[in-house]
Design a protein around this motif. Structure first.
Motif, short mmCIF file in Angstrom:
data_model
loop_
_atom_site.label_atom_id
_atom_site.label_comp_id
_atom_site.label_asym_id
_atom_site.label_seq_id
_atom_site.Cartn_x
_atom_site.Cartn_y
_atom_site.Cartn_z
N UNK A 1 0.83 -1.21 0.00
CA UNK A 1 0.00 0.00 0.00
C UNK A 1 0.86 1.25 0.00
N UNK A 2 0.22 2.39 -0.17
CA UNK A 2 0.91 3.67 -0.14
C UNK A 2 1.50 3.91 1.25
N UNK A 3 2.78 4.23 1.31
CA UNK A 3 3.42 4.52 2.59
C UNK A 3 2.81 5.77 3.22
N UNK A 4 2.42 6.73 2.41
CA UNK A 4 1.81 7.96 2.93
C UNK A 4 0.52 7.66 3.69
N UNK A 5 -0.29 6.75 3.12
CA UNK A 5 -1.55 6.41 3.78
C UNK A 5 -1.32 5.52 4.99
N UNK A 6 -0.35 4.62 4.92
CA UNK A 6 -0.06 3.74 6.05
C UNK A 6 0.40 4.52 7.27
N UNK A 7 1.29 5.48 7.07
CA UNK A 7 1.84 6.21 8.22
C UNK A 7 0.76 7.02 8.93
N UNK A 8 -0.27 7.43 8.21
CA UNK A 8 -1.36 8.20 8.82
C UNK A 8 -2.12 7.39 9.87
N UNK A 9 -1.98 6.05 9.82
CA UNK A 9 -2.63 5.21 10.83
C UNK A 9 -2.14 5.54 12.24
N UNK A 10 -0.91 6.02 12.34
CA UNK A 10 -0.36 6.35 13.65
C UNK A 10 -1.16 7.45 14.34
N UNK A 11 -1.85 8.28 13.54
CA UNK A 11 -2.66 9.35 14.11
C UNK A 11 -3.88 8.83 14.86
N UNK A 12 -4.21 7.55 14.68
CA UNK A 12 -5.35 6.97 15.40
C UNK A 12 -4.95 6.51 16.80
N UNK A 13 -3.65 6.58 17.11
CA UNK A 13 -3.14 6.14 18.42
C UNK A 13 -2.66 7.35 19.21
N UNK A 14 -3.26 7.58 20.37
CA UNK A 14 -2.85 8.69 21.22
C UNK A 14 -1.72 8.30 22.18
N UNK A 15 -1.72 7.05 22.59
CA UNK A 15 -0.69 6.60 23.52
C UNK A 15 0.68 6.59 22.85
N UNK A 16 1.73 6.45 23.65
CA UNK A 16 3.07 6.34 23.08
C UNK A 16 3.19 5.06 22.27
N UNK A 17 4.07 5.10 21.28
CA UNK A 17 4.20 3.99 20.33
C UNK A 17 5.63 3.46 20.33
N UNK A 18 5.76 2.16 20.48
CA UNK A 18 7.04 1.48 20.28
C UNK A 18 7.04 0.98 18.84
N UNK A 19 7.85 1.59 17.99
CA UNK A 19 7.80 1.33 16.54
C UNK A 19 9.07 0.62 16.09
N UNK A 20 8.94 -0.65 15.72
CA UNK A 20 10.08 -1.41 15.23
C UNK A 20 10.41 -1.05 13.79
#
Length: 312
Positions: free
Chosen positions: A149-168
């Motif tokens: 999928x589009x990386x631009x659209x995938x990264x926007x998913x992070x906006x649905x998470x308010x808590x801190x994110x551990x991103x591998x």
């Protein structure tokens, strides 16, 4: 006439017997032409390395004095000769400094892709695909069912998470791309970078790539700010923190198995998918396709009676 033995797989790696050099060898050799700086393509202990300037810098950062006895830095589109073989680097679009390698011998052109991608990525050079008689392509995701999928659209998913994110993330290429994408599409997020990744970010800056805002991980500051903090960590650290509480676990990859058990899927890949490979074949217009780094059987079936596909 295409020589079927122009390249051969040896235990040391992909060898060109006509030019007496290896491409992306797996152990130290006398002459190594290196497509990019990922550790499965660029190893320590070579005598002579031919690569781009950024690839040299990463190898020297990681391997210190063991990186190579000598480096021959080659610019994109600059033709050079190695033991009778004419070689030209073209941007591969995989990570910064990554190169497709065009080999010319007796009027025949062989294009080794290394790892490459067609998706846009402002953190590295945009892919440039020359035509060749033989296309030697990676086939990591050479499956008709795989579509990135589009990386631009995938990264926007992070906006649905308010808590801190551990991103591998993988520390070279992926981490820098993700940092830039978060800055562009998730402006409320603050990026924290693992200490092993931070020097690579700094190298990108030295080579003129603006990744946006980020800071070296500080455990105290991350604990004090309980929302909208993203901690970029390498795979081993990500696995060791699987039991951590109060953070969402996300891993940026094109592989399904790396998405399982996470709080959110993030399908961002730095490799070509099935459609991208077909597009590349159309651009290169080869008489033959040779496949590496994956399963080429699906391509063989797809091009049956249309184009010869050889699995190396």
């Amino acid at each position: 006439m295409v020589k079927s033995d122009f390249l051969e797989l040896r235990p040391e790696g992909l060898y060109c017997p006509y030019g007496k050099f290896y491409i992306d060898p797996q152990v130290g050799v006398k002459d190594a032409v290196v497509s990019h700086a990922h550790a499965d393509h660029a190893v320590a202990g070579n005598i002579n390395v031919y690569c781009t300037a950024f690839t040299q810098s990463v190898m020297q950062l990681r391997y210190k004095k063991q990186s190579a006895q000598s480096f021959n830095v080659v610019s994109f589109f600059e033709k050079f000769e190695l033991n009778g073989i004419e070689i030209t680097f073209y941007p591969a679009g995989h990570i910064l400094g990554s190169a497709m390698i065009l080999l010319e011998h007796e009027g025949i052109k062989y294009l080794y892709t290394g790892d490459y991608k067609l998706q846009p990525d402002e953190t590295c050079e945009q892919l440039v695909v020359p035509q060749a008689n033989v296309l030697i392509t990676e086939s990591t995701f050479a499956n008709p069912n795989t579509k990135h999928p589009s990386a631009d659209e995938e990264i926007k998913k992070l906006n649905t998470i308010d808590s801190n994110i551990l991103l591998g993330v993988y520390g070279l290429g992926k981490a820098q791309r993700i940092t830039a994408l978060i800055n562009q599409y998730c402006p409320e997020k603050t990026v924290h970078v693992h200490y092993s990744i931070y020097p690579i970010h700094q190298l990108y800056k030295q080579f003129g790539r603006d990744l946006g805002k980020y800071e070296l991980y500080n455990r105290k500051s991350l604990k004090q700010a309980v929302t909208n903090q993203v901690y970029l960590v390498p795979p081993m650290t990500f696995r060791s923190y699987r039991g951590a509480r109060g953070v969402a676990k996300v891993f940026a990859s094109g592989w399904d198995d790396l998405q399982r058990g996470n709080d959110l899927s993030l399908y961002i890949s730095d490799h070509v998918d099935w459609d991208d490979i077909l597009t590349t074949v159309d651009k290169v217009q080869p008489n033959q396709v040779w496949t590496l780094h994956g399963d080429g059987k699906q391509l063989q079936a797809y091009f049956k009676n249309k184009l010869e596909v050889v699995i190396l």
